[in-house]
Motif scaffolding. Structure first.
Motif, mmCIF file in Angstrom:
data_model
loop_
_atom_site.group_PDB
_atom_site.id
_atom_site.type_symbol
_atom_site.label_atom_id
_atom_site.label_comp_id
_atom_site.label_asym_id
_atom_site.label_seq_id
_atom_site.Cartn_x
_atom_site.Cartn_y
_atom_site.Cartn_z
ATOM 1 N N VAL A 140 48.213 34.311 37.351
ATOM 2 C CA VAL A 140 47.182 34.261 38.395
ATOM 3 C C VAL A 140 47.560 35.190 39.549
ATOM 4 C CG1 VAL A 140 46.038 32.797 40.103
ATOM 5 C CG2 VAL A 140 46.430 31.931 37.795
ATOM 6 N N ALA A 141 48.811 35.143 39.975
ATOM 7 C CA ALA A 141 49.257 35.996 41.081
ATOM 8 C C ALA A 141 49.098 37.473 40.738
ATOM 9 C CB ALA A 141 50.713 35.681 41.428
ATOM 10 N N ASP A 142 49.539 37.842 39.535
ATOM 11 C CA ASP A 142 49.437 39.246 39.124
ATOM 12 C C ASP A 142 47.982 39.691 38.986
ATOM 13 O OD1 ASP A 142 52.166 39.423 39.098
ATOM 14 O OD2 ASP A 142 52.378 39.222 36.924
ATOM 15 N N ALA A 143 47.083 38.751 38.712
ATOM 16 C CA ALA A 143 45.669 39.103 38.583
ATOM 17 C C ALA A 143 44.977 39.221 39.937
ATOM 18 C CB ALA A 143 44.957 38.057 37.721
ATOM 19 N N VAL A 144 45.380 38.413 40.909
ATOM 20 C CA VAL A 144 44.689 38.443 42.201
ATOM 21 C C VAL A 144 45.205 39.551 43.117
ATOM 22 C CG1 VAL A 144 46.191 36.816 43.458
ATOM 23 C CG2 VAL A 144 43.763 36.977 44.038
ATOM 24 N N LEU A 145 46.465 39.929 43.006
ATOM 25 C CA LEU A 145 47.021 40.913 43.935
ATOM 26 C C LEU A 145 46.249 42.237 43.959
ATOM 27 C CD1 LEU A 145 50.847 40.227 43.547
ATOM 28 C CD2 LEU A 145 49.486 40.004 45.630
ATOM 29 N N PRO A 146 45.809 42.791 42.797
ATOM 30 C CA PRO A 146 45.049 44.051 42.859
ATOM 31 C C PRO A 146 43.694 43.907 43.549
ATOM 32 C CG PRO A 146 45.945 43.702 40.654
ATOM 33 C CD PRO A 146 46.112 42.416 41.400
ATOM 34 N N LEU A 156 39.236 36.123 36.705
ATOM 35 C CA LEU A 156 38.351 35.043 36.268
ATOM 36 C C LEU A 156 38.904 34.343 35.035
ATOM 37 C CD1 LEU A 156 34.854 36.732 36.671
ATOM 38 C CD2 LEU A 156 35.802 34.903 38.072
ATOM 39 N N THR A 157 39.406 35.134 34.091
ATOM 40 C CA THR A 157 39.978 34.547 32.874
ATOM 41 C C THR A 157 41.154 33.646 33.207
ATOM 42 O OG1 THR A 157 39.275 36.451 31.544
ATOM 43 C CG2 THR A 157 41.022 35.070 30.643
ATOM 44 N N ALA A 158 42.018 34.108 34.107
ATOM 45 C CA ALA A 158 43.192 33.311 34.486
ATOM 46 C C ALA A 158 42.781 32.021 35.187
ATOM 47 C CB ALA A 158 44.116 34.133 35.377
ATOM 48 N N LEU A 159 41.816 32.103 36.101
ATOM 49 C CA LEU A 159 41.374 30.909 36.824
ATOM 50 C C LEU A 159 40.669 29.926 35.891
ATOM 51 C CD1 LEU A 159 40.023 32.485 40.138
ATOM 52 C CD2 LEU A 159 42.248 31.416 39.730
ATOM 53 N N ALA A 176 35.967 34.711 48.734
ATOM 54 C CA ALA A 176 35.848 33.409 48.065
ATOM 55 C C ALA A 176 36.618 33.393 46.751
ATOM 56 C CB ALA A 176 34.374 33.076 47.822
ATOM 57 N N LEU A 177 36.555 34.490 46.012
ATOM 58 C CA LEU A 177 37.287 34.577 44.752
ATOM 59 C C LEU A 177 38.793 34.559 45.014
ATOM 60 C CD1 LEU A 177 37.432 34.966 41.695
ATOM 61 C CD2 LEU A 177 37.092 37.429 42.058
ATOM 62 N N ALA A 178 39.229 35.300 46.029
ATOM 63 C CA ALA A 178 40.655 35.314 46.368
ATOM 64 C C ALA A 178 41.119 33.929 46.810
ATOM 65 C CB ALA A 178 40.919 36.337 47.479
ATOM 66 N N VAL A 190 31.230 34.385 38.208
ATOM 67 C CA VAL A 190 32.001 34.382 39.434
ATOM 68 C C VAL A 190 31.533 33.260 40.345
ATOM 69 C CG1 VAL A 190 32.724 35.733 41.439
ATOM 70 C CG2 VAL A 190 32.257 36.882 39.259
ATOM 71 N N VAL A 191 30.238 33.178 40.549
ATOM 72 C CA VAL A 191 29.685 32.186 41.464
ATOM 73 C C VAL A 191 30.007 30.777 40.991
ATOM 74 C CG1 VAL A 191 27.573 31.308 42.520
ATOM 75 C CG2 VAL A 191 27.830 33.759 42.126
ATOM 76 N N GLY A 192 29.738 30.494 39.722
ATOM 77 C CA GLY A 192 29.944 29.148 39.200
ATOM 78 C C GLY A 192 31.402 28.715 39.238
ATOM 79 N N LEU A 193 32.298 29.588 38.814
ATOM 80 C CA LEU A 193 33.709 29.233 38.772
ATOM 81 C C LEU A 193 34.278 29.062 40.174
ATOM 82 C CD1 LEU A 193 36.280 28.771 37.122
ATOM 83 C CD2 LEU A 193 36.657 31.243 37.149
#
Length: 327
Positions: A275-281, A246-249, A303-305, A99-102
């Motif tokens: 990406v949208a469907d992964a971030v919304l939840p 993370l996989t999508a990004l 930061a991830l969002a 998470v941090v690195g990406l």
């Protein structure tokens, strides 16, 4: 370690086995890693041993054991287990580091995250017919090819090498953004739908989900500022929803390269929906609730969002579509 990095790690293991004479095969160009299936374990799995078994003249499990010996010594790999007929199940070191690195990478690179040099120095000539959809697709391809270091030139005349199925009617009544999406989201061999569905403000509309996800991220950033905190990359528990995002990004650079090399902006459009469907939840857990104080976890989720918002905005821009701050 991102899925892309893990794929490269598996490729290095194959290459090492070939160089040391343990396998006699042609090293593949890429290896697919995915979540383990039924009976699997660990963080990721790959069937590369099954793919190489025939050319190597060995049983898949023998190939898997050879590759396992190399993989367990790779940096970032905690353990490798062979299951079934020869699946390699890979457990990584602490996943929160991913998470941090990406997120840091995306924050540092901003709108150029995903850009590469796959087409560096190449001139791509796009010969298109005088047709509305062909012109729109070519325009998007010009921008996408540039992300990979290439330069695309649009020409009219024979022989045509970019001829998407024409739109059945004029998309202009949909408005600029919806018209662009209607023409770019379907694959070139599919006939686009020119309907009011592209204007509907609900989840059934993929364009709405993409733009809504971006607007929600921007709203969260504004609201976090009012609460006195900002985004800061940090470790997060890699649960299913975080892993999916993370996989999508992490897959964004590969998608951009594929969209450029195959002259296929539809691949980018569909990826933005992923990406949208992964971030919304994830978004409901970004801000503190009630009397809860902002914590490191809130800053890390924000930061991830925001990283997802960066990818969505950049992708929409390449498609010639506005990424609204409010929706």
């Amino acid at each position: 370690m991102t899925p892309v990095e893990l794929s490269r790690t598996v490729l290095r293991a194959v290459r090492c086995a070939v160089e040391q004479g343990e396998l006699s095969v042609t090293v593949p160009e890429r290896v697919v890693v995915s979540e383990p299936g039924g009976g699997g374990c660990g963080d990721y799995a790959t069937n590369v041993a099954l793919q190489l078994a025939g050319p190597a003249g060995r049983a898949p499990r023998q190939v898997a054991e050879i590759l396992r010996a190399h993989l367990v010594r790779a940096e970032g790999v905690r353990d490798v287990v062979v299951t079934g007929p020869g699946f390699l199940n890979i457990s990584l070191e602490e996943q929160s580091d991913l998470v941090v690195g990406l997120v840091r990478d995306i924050r540092e690179r901003g709108g150029v995250y995903g850009c590469g040099d796959a087409l560096a120095g190449q001139v791509v000539v796009l010969r298109v017919p005088y047709e509305a959809r062909a012109e729109v697709v070519a325009d998007a391809v010009v921008r996408i090819v540039a992300t990979q270091g290439g330069r695309a030139e649009v020409q009219h005349g024979e022989p045509v090498n970019l001829r998407p199925v024409p739109a059945p009617e004029d998309p202009a009544p949909l408005g600029a953004d919806a018209a662009q999406w209607a023409l770019l989201h379907p694959a070139a061999h599919d006939r686009p739908r020119i309907t009011a569905d592209h204007l509907v403000q609900r989840e059934s509309n993929p364009l709405f989900r993409v733009r809504y996800a971006h607007a929600r991220v921007r709203a969260l950033t504004r609201n976090a500022g009012r609460l006195g905190f900002g985004a800061e990359p940090g470790p997060l528990a890699v649960q299913a929803e975080v892993r999916e995002l993370l996989t999508a990004l992490a897959d964004h650079p590969r998608i951009l390269t594929a969209a450029a090399t195959h002259r296929a902006p539809d691949r980018l459009a569909r990826h933005l929906v992923t990406v949208a469907d992964a971030v919304l939840p994830l978004l409901p857990s970004v801000l503190p609730r009630g009397e809860e104080k902002p914590s490191a976890a809130h800053r890390a989720r924000l930061a991830l969002a925001e990283a997802a918002g960066t990818v969505l905005a950049g992708g929409l821009s390449l498609l010639g579509i506005d990424a609204p701050e409010h929706l």
